[in-house]
Design a protein around this motif. Sequence first.
Motif, PDB file in Angstrom:
ATOM      1  N   GLU A  10      51.942  19.467 -25.533  1.00 28.41           N
ATOM      2  CA  GLU A  10      52.566  20.339 -26.533  1.00 28.41           C
ATOM      3  C   GLU A  10      51.847  20.231 -27.880  1.00 28.41           C
ATOM      4  O   GLU A  10      51.603  21.241 -28.539  1.00 28.41           O
ATOM      5  CB  GLU A  10      54.045  19.981 -26.693  1.00 28.41           C
ATOM      6  N   LYS A  11      51.523  19.003 -28.274  1.00 29.38           N
ATOM      7  CA  LYS A  11      50.818  18.816 -29.543  1.00 29.38           C
ATOM      8  C   LYS A  11      49.431  19.455 -29.509  1.00 29.38           C
ATOM      9  O   LYS A  11      49.005  20.085 -30.478  1.00 29.38           O
ATOM     10  CB  LYS A  11      50.693  17.320 -29.868  1.00 29.38           C
ATOM     11  N   LEU A  12      48.736  19.309 -28.393  1.00 38.71           N
ATOM     12  CA  LEU A  12      47.400  19.904 -28.268  1.00 38.71           C
ATOM     13  C   LEU A  12      47.470  21.427 -28.259  1.00 38.71           C
ATOM     14  O   LEU A  12      46.639  22.099 -28.880  1.00 38.71           O
ATOM     15  CB  LEU A  12      46.698  19.386 -27.011  1.00 38.71           C
ATOM     16  N   GLU A  13      48.454  21.977 -27.577  1.00 38.61           N
ATOM     17  CA  GLU A  13      48.615  23.436 -27.557  1.00 38.61           C
ATOM     18  C   GLU A  13      48.933  23.958 -28.953  1.00 38.61           C
ATOM     19  O   GLU A  13      48.423  25.003 -29.371  1.00 38.61           O
ATOM     20  CB  GLU A  13      49.694  23.839 -26.558  1.00 38.61           C
ATOM     21  N   SER A  14      49.762  23.229 -29.665  1.00 38.15           N
ATOM     22  CA  SER A  14      50.089  23.615 -31.037  1.00 38.15           C
ATOM     23  C   SER A  14      48.845  23.561 -31.926  1.00 38.15           C
ATOM     24  O   SER A  14      48.603  24.461 -32.735  1.00 38.15           O
ATOM     25  CB  SER A  14      51.177  22.681 -31.586  1.00 38.15           C
ATOM     26  N   GLU A  15      48.068  22.522 -31.779  1.00 40.43           N
ATOM     27  CA  GLU A  15      46.829  22.375 -32.552  1.00 40.43           C
ATOM     28  C   GLU A  15      45.845  23.499 -32.205  1.00 40.43           C
ATOM     29  O   GLU A  15      45.171  24.029 -33.099  1.00 40.43           O
ATOM     30  CB  GLU A  15      46.203  21.005 -32.281  1.00 40.43           C
ATOM     31  N   MET A  16      45.782  23.861 -30.940  1.00 36.87           N
ATOM     32  CA  MET A  16      44.902  24.958 -30.528  1.00 36.87           C
ATOM     33  C   MET A  16      45.320  26.266 -31.195  1.00 36.87           C
ATOM     34  O   MET A  16      44.471  27.027 -31.679  1.00 36.87           O
ATOM     35  CB  MET A  16      44.915  25.118 -29.004  1.00 36.87           C
ATOM     36  N   GLU A  17      46.603  26.554 -31.240  1.00 40.88           N
ATOM     37  CA  GLU A  17      47.080  27.777 -31.888  1.00 40.88           C
ATOM     38  C   GLU A  17      46.769  27.760 -33.374  1.00 40.88           C
ATOM     39  O   GLU A  17      46.359  28.770 -33.947  1.00 40.88           O
ATOM     40  CB  GLU A  17      48.582  27.959 -31.655  1.00 40.88           C
ATOM     41  N   ARG A  18      46.942  26.610 -34.006  1.00 42.66           N
ATOM     42  CA  ARG A  18      46.634  26.490 -35.434  1.00 42.66           C
ATOM     43  C   ARG A  18      45.150  26.739 -35.675  1.00 42.66           C
ATOM     44  O   ARG A  18      44.773  27.458 -36.615  1.00 42.66           O
ATOM     45  CB  ARG A  18      47.025  25.100 -35.951  1.00 42.66           C
ATOM     46  N   LEU A  19      44.312  26.177 -34.824  1.00 37.33           N
ATOM     47  CA  LEU A  19      42.867  26.357 -34.971  1.00 37.33           C
ATOM     48  C   LEU A  19      42.442  27.800 -34.700  1.00 37.33           C
ATOM     49  O   LEU A  19      41.547  28.321 -35.370  1.00 37.33           O
ATOM     50  CB  LEU A  19      42.121  25.387 -34.051  1.00 37.33           C
ATOM     51  N   LYS A  20      43.093  28.458 -33.745  1.00 40.76           N
ATOM     52  CA  LYS A  20      42.798  29.865 -33.477  1.00 40.76           C
ATOM     53  C   LYS A  20      43.099  30.713 -34.712  1.00 40.76           C
ATOM     54  O   LYS A  20      42.324  31.603 -35.069  1.00 40.76           O
ATOM     55  CB  LYS A  20      43.611  30.380 -32.289  1.00 40.76           C
ATOM     56  N   LEU A  21      44.224  30.442 -35.358  1.00 38.93           N
ATOM     57  CA  LEU A  21      44.594  31.168 -36.569  1.00 38.93           C
ATOM     58  C   LEU A  21      43.589  30.893 -37.685  1.00 38.93           C
ATOM     59  O   LEU A  21      43.163  31.811 -38.395  1.00 38.93           O
ATOM     60  CB  LEU A  21      46.001  30.779 -37.015  1.00 38.93           C
ATOM     61  N   GLU A  22      43.196  29.642 -37.827  1.00 34.88           N
ATOM     62  CA  GLU A  22      42.218  29.285 -38.852  1.00 34.88           C
ATOM     63  C   GLU A  22      40.882  29.991 -38.607  1.00 34.88           C
ATOM     64  O   GLU A  22      40.259  30.501 -39.537  1.00 34.88           O
ATOM     65  CB  GLU A  22      42.017  27.772 -38.884  1.00 34.88           C
ATOM     66  N   ILE A  23      40.443  30.043 -37.362  1.00 37.28           N
ATOM     67  CA  ILE A  23      39.204  30.738 -37.017  1.00 37.28           C
ATOM     68  C   ILE A  23      39.321  32.221 -37.365  1.00 37.28           C
ATOM     69  O   ILE A  23      38.406  32.818 -37.934  1.00 37.28           O
ATOM     70  CB  ILE A  23      38.853  30.542 -35.527  1.00 37.28           C
ATOM     71  N   PHE A  24      40.452  32.834 -37.026  1.00 42.96           N
ATOM     72  CA  PHE A  24      40.679  34.241 -37.337  1.00 42.96           C
ATOM     73  C   PHE A  24      40.583  34.481 -38.844  1.00 42.96           C
ATOM     74  O   PHE A  24      39.926  35.433 -39.292  1.00 42.96           O
ATOM     75  CB  PHE A  24      42.052  34.665 -36.803  1.00 42.96           C
ATOM     76  N   GLU A  25      41.210  33.623 -39.636  1.00 45.33           N
ATOM     77  CA  GLU A  25      41.166  33.752 -41.093  1.00 45.33           C
ATOM     78  C   GLU A  25      39.741  33.567 -41.619  1.00 45.33           C
ATOM     79  O   GLU A  25      39.293  34.297 -42.511  1.00 45.33           O
ATOM     80  CB  GLU A  25      42.102  32.736 -41.746  1.00 45.33           C
TER      81      GLU A  25
END
Length: 59
Positions: A10-25
């Motif tokens: 769960e923590k890794l999936e959450s981190e992946m989503e955060r990183l995806k958003l950061e990459i998009f920005e």
Amino acid sequence: MSTPQDNIIEKLESEMERLKLEIFELKGELKITKGQLKEATIELQKQQGYYDDDGNYVE
């Protein structure tokens, strides 16, 4: 009850989503920066001249 492995997942999936958003920005910021660089280059070429694709200096 979730297992320690489930918590890690769960923590890794959450981190992946955060990183995806950061990459998009960052991609958006990069696109804006490229546009600004292009505008600045054009303005500088107007002021100082430039070499065209054939190697001729254009004022």
